[in-house]
Scaffold this motif. Sequence first.
Motif, PDB file in Angstrom:
ATOM      1  N   ASP A   3       0.811  -1.210   0.000  1.00 28.92           N
ATOM      2  CA  ASP A   3       0.000   0.000   0.000  1.00 28.92           C
ATOM      3  C   ASP A   3       0.849   1.266   0.000  1.00 28.92           C
ATOM      4  N   ALA A   4       1.962   1.275   0.724  1.00 26.95           N
ATOM      5  CA  ALA A   4       2.810   2.452   0.849  1.00 26.95           C
ATOM      6  C   ALA A   4       4.085   2.241   0.035  1.00 26.95           C
ATOM      7  N   PRO A   5       4.724   3.342  -0.377  1.00 23.75           N
ATOM      8  CA  PRO A   5       5.984   3.181  -1.113  1.00 23.75           C
ATOM      9  C   PRO A   5       6.994   2.370  -0.311  1.00 23.75           C
ATOM     10  N   VAL A   6       7.677   1.494  -0.994  1.00 21.65           N
ATOM     11  CA  VAL A   6       8.668   0.611  -0.380  1.00 21.65           C
ATOM     12  C   VAL A   6      10.004   0.894  -1.034  1.00 21.65           C
ATOM     13  N   SER A   7      11.044   1.099  -0.235  1.00 22.06           N
ATOM     14  CA  SER A   7      12.347   1.361  -0.840  1.00 22.06           C
ATOM     15  C   SER A   7      13.397   0.326  -0.452  1.00 22.06           C
ATOM     16  N   SER A   8      13.041  -0.622   0.412  1.00 18.19           N
ATOM     17  CA  SER A   8      14.001  -1.680   0.737  1.00 18.19           C
ATOM     18  C   SER A   8      13.270  -3.003   0.906  1.00 18.19           C
ATOM     19  N   TYR A   9      14.050  -4.090   0.836  1.00 20.28           N
ATOM     20  CA  TYR A   9      13.470  -5.429   0.910  1.00 20.28           C
ATOM     21  C   TYR A   9      14.567  -6.376   1.379  1.00 20.28           C
ATOM     22  N   ARG A  10      14.204  -7.387   2.157  1.00 24.93           N
ATOM     23  CA  ARG A  10      15.184  -8.353   2.696  1.00 24.93           C
ATOM     24  C   ARG A  10      14.777  -9.790   2.408  1.00 24.93           C
ATOM     25  N   ILE A  11      15.798 -10.622   2.220  1.00 29.13           N
ATOM     26  CA  ILE A  11      15.609 -12.069   2.230  1.00 29.13           C
ATOM     27  C   ILE A  11      16.711 -12.664   3.101  1.00 29.13           C
ATOM     28  N   THR A  12      16.418 -13.819   3.657  1.00 26.75           N
ATOM     29  CA  THR A  12      17.405 -14.549   4.456  1.00 26.75           C
ATOM     30  C   THR A  12      17.842 -15.772   3.676  1.00 26.75           C
ATOM     31  N   ILE A  13      19.136 -16.030   3.689  1.00 26.66           N
ATOM     32  CA  ILE A  13      19.729 -17.134   2.934  1.00 26.66           C
ATOM     33  C   ILE A  13      20.576 -17.958   3.890  1.00 26.66           C
ATOM     34  N   TRP A  31      27.375 -14.813  -4.749  1.00 28.11           N
ATOM     35  CA  TRP A  31      26.917 -13.515  -4.249  1.00 28.11           C
ATOM     36  C   TRP A  31      26.088 -12.808  -5.318  1.00 28.11           C
ATOM     37  N   LEU A  32      26.536 -12.888  -6.577  1.00 28.99           N
ATOM     38  CA  LEU A  32      25.797 -12.242  -7.668  1.00 28.99           C
ATOM     39  C   LEU A  32      24.445 -12.920  -7.925  1.00 28.99           C
ATOM     40  N   GLU A  33      24.400 -14.239  -7.811  1.00 25.51           N
ATOM     41  CA  GLU A  33      23.104 -14.928  -7.918  1.00 25.51           C
ATOM     42  C   GLU A  33      22.152 -14.418  -6.844  1.00 25.51           C
ATOM     43  N   TRP A  34      22.660 -14.237  -5.645  1.00 27.27           N
ATOM     44  CA  TRP A  34      21.821 -13.746  -4.537  1.00 27.27           C
ATOM     45  C   TRP A  34      21.373 -12.307  -4.768  1.00 27.27           C
ATOM     46  N   VAL A  35      22.222 -11.489  -5.394  1.00 26.57           N
ATOM     47  CA  VAL A  35      21.816 -10.126  -5.757  1.00 26.57           C
ATOM     48  C   VAL A  35      20.596 -10.199  -6.671  1.00 26.57           C
ATOM     49  N   GLN A  36      20.669 -11.056  -7.671  1.00 27.91           N
ATOM     50  CA  GLN A  36      19.540 -11.192  -8.589  1.00 27.91           C
ATOM     51  C   GLN A  36      18.318 -11.756  -7.873  1.00 27.91           C
ATOM     52  N   ASP A  37      18.518 -12.703  -6.965  1.00 31.34           N
ATOM     53  CA  ASP A  37      17.397 -13.287  -6.220  1.00 31.34           C
ATOM     54  C   ASP A  37      16.656 -12.245  -5.387  1.00 31.34           C
ATOM     55  N   VAL A  38      17.391 -11.411  -4.649  1.00 30.76           N
ATOM     56  CA  VAL A  38      16.729 -10.425  -3.790  1.00 30.76           C
ATOM     57  C   VAL A  38      16.097  -9.323  -4.631  1.00 30.76           C
ATOM     58  N   ALA A  39      16.733  -8.928  -5.736  1.00 23.60           N
ATOM     59  CA  ALA A  39      16.147  -7.915  -6.616  1.00 23.60           C
ATOM     60  C   ALA A  39      14.849  -8.432  -7.235  1.00 23.60           C
ATOM     61  N   THR A  40      14.857  -9.665  -7.701  1.00 23.82           N
ATOM     62  CA  THR A  40      13.662 -10.267  -8.295  1.00 23.82           C
ATOM     63  C   THR A  40      12.555 -10.409  -7.261  1.00 23.82           C
ATOM     64  N   ALA A  41      12.903 -10.856  -6.063  1.00 19.20           N
ATOM     65  CA  ALA A  41      11.898 -11.009  -4.998  1.00 19.20           C
ATOM     66  C   ALA A  41      11.283  -9.655  -4.655  1.00 19.20           C
ATOM     67  N   HIS A  42      12.101  -8.602  -4.610  1.00 24.27           N
ATOM     68  CA  HIS A  42      11.609  -7.257  -4.325  1.00 24.27           C
ATOM     69  C   HIS A  42      10.618  -6.826  -5.411  1.00 24.27           C
ATOM     70  N   TRP A  43      11.000  -6.970  -6.678  1.00 20.86           N
ATOM     71  CA  TRP A  43      10.135  -6.608  -7.798  1.00 20.86           C
ATOM     72  C   TRP A  43       8.811  -7.379  -7.724  1.00 20.86           C
ATOM     73  N   GLU A  44       8.888  -8.694  -7.528  1.00 17.61           N
ATOM     74  CA  GLU A  44       7.682  -9.521  -7.504  1.00 17.61           C
ATOM     75  C   GLU A  44       6.794  -9.250  -6.298  1.00 17.61           C
ATOM     76  N   ALA A  45       7.379  -8.841  -5.178  1.00 19.21           N
ATOM     77  CA  ALA A  45       6.601  -8.575  -3.964  1.00 19.21           C
ATOM     78  C   ALA A  45       5.893  -7.229  -4.017  1.00 19.21           C
ATOM     79  N   VAL A  46       6.438  -6.277  -4.749  1.00 21.08           N
ATOM     80  CA  VAL A  46       5.947  -4.912  -4.676  1.00 21.08           C
ATOM     81  C   VAL A  46       5.207  -4.465  -5.935  1.00 21.08           C
TER      82      VAL A  46
END
Length: 147
Positions: A3-13, A31-46
């Motif tokens: 509902d509100a603007p989101v500027s950060s997102y976390r995942i635990t690995i 580490w780069l795979e995880w960068v893509q994983d958290v970026a994708t999760a952020h996009w898909e969640a928001v």
Amino acid sequence: MADAPVSSYRITITTTAEHIDFMGHVNNTVWLEWVQDVATAHWEAVAPKEHLDAYLWVVTRHEIDYRGNVAEGAEVIAETRIEQPPRGARFERKVDFFRAENGEPVGKPIVSVRSDWAMIDRKTNRLLRIPADVAAPFVPKGANDDL
């Protein structure tokens, strides 16, 4: 969509044997795979469904600072954020990785990544200028005022 603007997102690995290299710690490419994983999760969640259906993202550049590492079985938190409004078809995403205890980040980042991402039109596979409504949920409040 949030509902509100989101500027950060976390995942635990949790690291496993496949993440570990010959030196006994997480491999650089992981580490780069995880960068893509958290970026994708952020996009898909928001992002709203119509944006998920219309746009794709590709990385155009990564910069990585390594300050530490972790071994097999360690828990890390990947935290991504977008601090600035987009520039044309691109924006900068930052990801910090922290050691974790009880699901919370501990200390300073052990790995920090700055990546440039570009938005692609899913139908044409061409770069597109990022519209303010696409950027709005990801950038800090007020950062899109000039778009």
